[in-house]
Design a protein around this motif. Structure first.
Motif, short mmCIF file in Angstrom:
data_model
loop_
_atom_site.label_atom_id
_atom_site.label_comp_id
_atom_site.label_asym_id
_atom_site.label_seq_id
_atom_site.Cartn_x
_atom_site.Cartn_y
_atom_site.Cartn_z
N UNK A 12 0.83 -1.20 0.00
CA UNK A 12 0.00 0.00 0.00
C UNK A 12 0.86 1.26 0.00
N UNK A 13 1.90 1.28 0.83
CA UNK A 13 2.74 2.46 0.94
C UNK A 13 3.79 2.48 -0.15
N UNK A 14 3.95 3.62 -0.81
CA UNK A 14 5.00 3.79 -1.81
C UNK A 14 6.35 3.88 -1.11
N UNK A 15 6.39 4.66 -0.04
CA UNK A 15 7.61 4.79 0.76
C UNK A 15 7.18 5.19 2.16
N UNK A 16 6.76 4.21 2.95
CA UNK A 16 6.27 4.49 4.29
C UNK A 16 7.38 4.87 5.24
N UNK B 190 5.93 8.60 0.09
CA UNK B 190 5.94 8.54 -1.37
C UNK B 190 4.58 8.79 -1.98
N UNK B 191 3.52 8.52 -1.22
CA UNK B 191 2.16 8.69 -1.74
C UNK B 191 1.48 9.96 -1.29
N UNK B 192 2.13 10.76 -0.43
CA UNK B 192 1.54 12.02 0.01
C UNK B 192 0.27 11.87 0.78
N UNK B 193 0.22 10.87 1.67
CA UNK B 193 -0.99 10.62 2.46
C UNK B 193 -0.62 9.76 3.67
#
Length: 306
Positions: free
Chosen positions: A230-234, A251-254
Motif C-alpha cells: 500500500x505504501x509507496x515509501x512508508x 511517497x504517496x503524500x498521504x
C-alpha cells in the motif's frame, strides 16, 4: 424564557452530547509531520477530515512527533537538530530543546511522565529529555544500534528502537536504559516506523518489503503481516486508542489507515493536502474539554440573546 430546571436539563443534555461525540473520536486529532513544507498538519481521527496546519515558520524538516495528555506536542526537526514544543490544542509555539545534543533526529516518543525519547542517527543512539524543561536526561542504545530511526513505548517500560541498517528492532528498559534483546531479526529488512497497540502488539514497518509486521511486545513472537504494497515509501507509524493503525506514506503524500487487528485497509487521510508526510502521532485520548467549553459558551450566548 424557559424555566430554570428546563434550562439546566437542556445544558446537561448538550454537555452529554458533546462528550458522547468526542468519545467516538470526533475531536481526537491525528498529527502528521510534513517535511514537504515544514509543518504539522492535523486531521480528525474519526473521519479523516483536515483540521489545521501548525508550525509554519518554525519547522524546517519535521520528522518524529509525539503528543502527551497535557496538551504538549513535540516535533523533532531533522535539519535544525532540535525538538519543538507546541500546544496540541491550538498549535501555539512553546519553545525548543535538544540543540547541541541532537544530530539529524528522526523518531520521537513521549511517555506519561513527559520524558521525550529521540532517535538520533547522527550519533547512533537515543537521547532522553525532560519534555517540560528540555533538560538532558541521558542516552540509550549507544553501541547497540547501527542506525536508530523509529521508536515506540511498550506497556511494561519497554522502549523499542528500529535499527534501519541492522535490520532489527532493539528492546530496552525505558527507565534504566538496560538492553533487553532483539525483535524482528530475520523478519524485517530496513525497519522504520514502530507502534504498540492497546493490546501490546508491536507493529514494525518493513520499508524493504512495504509491509507491516506484528509481534508480541512481551514475548517477541511473530504474529503476522499486513499492508503489503500500500505504501509507496512508508515511514512513521501510530496506533490510536481504538486500534486503528496509521502509516505515513511519504511517497504517496498521504497517511494509510489499517485495522490493526485484522489488517484490513481502511483508506487514506490527507491525500491532496500532505506533501511529504514523515511521521504520525495519535492523541492519547479523545479531547472533550474544549468542545464542552464551546458548547457552554454557545448556550450562554443563546441565553443572553433571549
Amino acid at each position: 424564557m424557559l424555566p430554570i430546571k428546563l434550562r439546566l436539563w437542556r445544558f446537561a443534555a448538550l454537555a452529554l452530547g458533546f462528550s458522547v461525540l468526542t468519545r467516538h473520536g470526533l475531536a481526537s486529532p491525528i498529527y502528521v509531520s510534513d517535511a514537504g513544507d515544514g509543518t504539522v498538519k492535523v486531521f480528525n481521527q474519526y473521519n479523516g477530515l483536515y483540521m489545521s496546519t501548525w508550525g509554519a515558520g518554525f519547522l524546517s524538516a519535521p520528522t518524529g512527533i509525539g503528543v502527551d495528555a497535557s496538551n504538549n506536542l513535540f516535533v523533532a526537526d531533522y535539519n535544525s537538530g532540535q525538538v519543538f514544543r507546541f500546544n496540541s490544542s491550538n498549535g501555539s509555539y512553546e519553545g525548543t530543546f535538544g540543540g547541541g545534543f541532537l544530530a539529524n533526529p528522526f523518531g520521537l516518543v513521549v511517555d506519561s511522565n513527559d520524558v521525550v525519547y529521540v532517535a538520533n542517527p547522527g550519533s547512533d543512539d537515543v537521547i532522553r529529555f525532560n519534555g517540560l524543561t528540555g533538560n538532558y536526561m541521558g542516552t540509550i542504545a549507544l553501541g547497540f544500534a547501527q542506525e536508530p530511526i523509529g521508536l515506540a513505548l511498550g506497556p511494561s517500560n519497554q522502549l523499542f528502537v528500529s535499527d534501519y541498517t541492522g535490520g532489527k528492532v532493539l528492546r530496552f528498559n525505558s527507565q534504566s536504559g538496560a538492553y533487553e534483546g532483539q525483535i524482528a531479526t530475520g523478519f524485517a529488512q530496513k525497519p522504520i516506523g514502530l507502534a504498540v497497540d492497546p493490546n501490546g502488539v508491536l507493529d514494525v514497518y518493513d520499508s524493504n518489503n512495504n509491509q507491516i509486521l506484528k509481534f508480541n511486545s512481551g514475548s517477541s513472537g511473530y504474529l503476522g503481516a499486513f499492508g503489503q504494497n500500500y505504501a509507496v515509501a512508508g515511514e512513521g507509524m501510530a496506533i490510536d486508542q481504538n486500534g486503528m493503525a496509521y502509516l505515513a506514506n511519504s511517497g504517496g503524500g498521504a497517511v494509510d489507515r489499517f485495522n490493526n487487528e485484522t489488517g484490513a485497509y481502511m483508506g487514506q487521510i490527507g491525500a491532496g493536502i500532505l506533501i511529504n508526510p514523515t511521521f504520525v502521532a495519535a492523541a492519547p485520548e479523545p479531547v472533550t474539554t474544549s468542545l464542552l467549553l464551546a458548547g457552554t459558551l454557545a448556550l450562554l450566548a443563546r441565553r443572553r440573546a433571549r
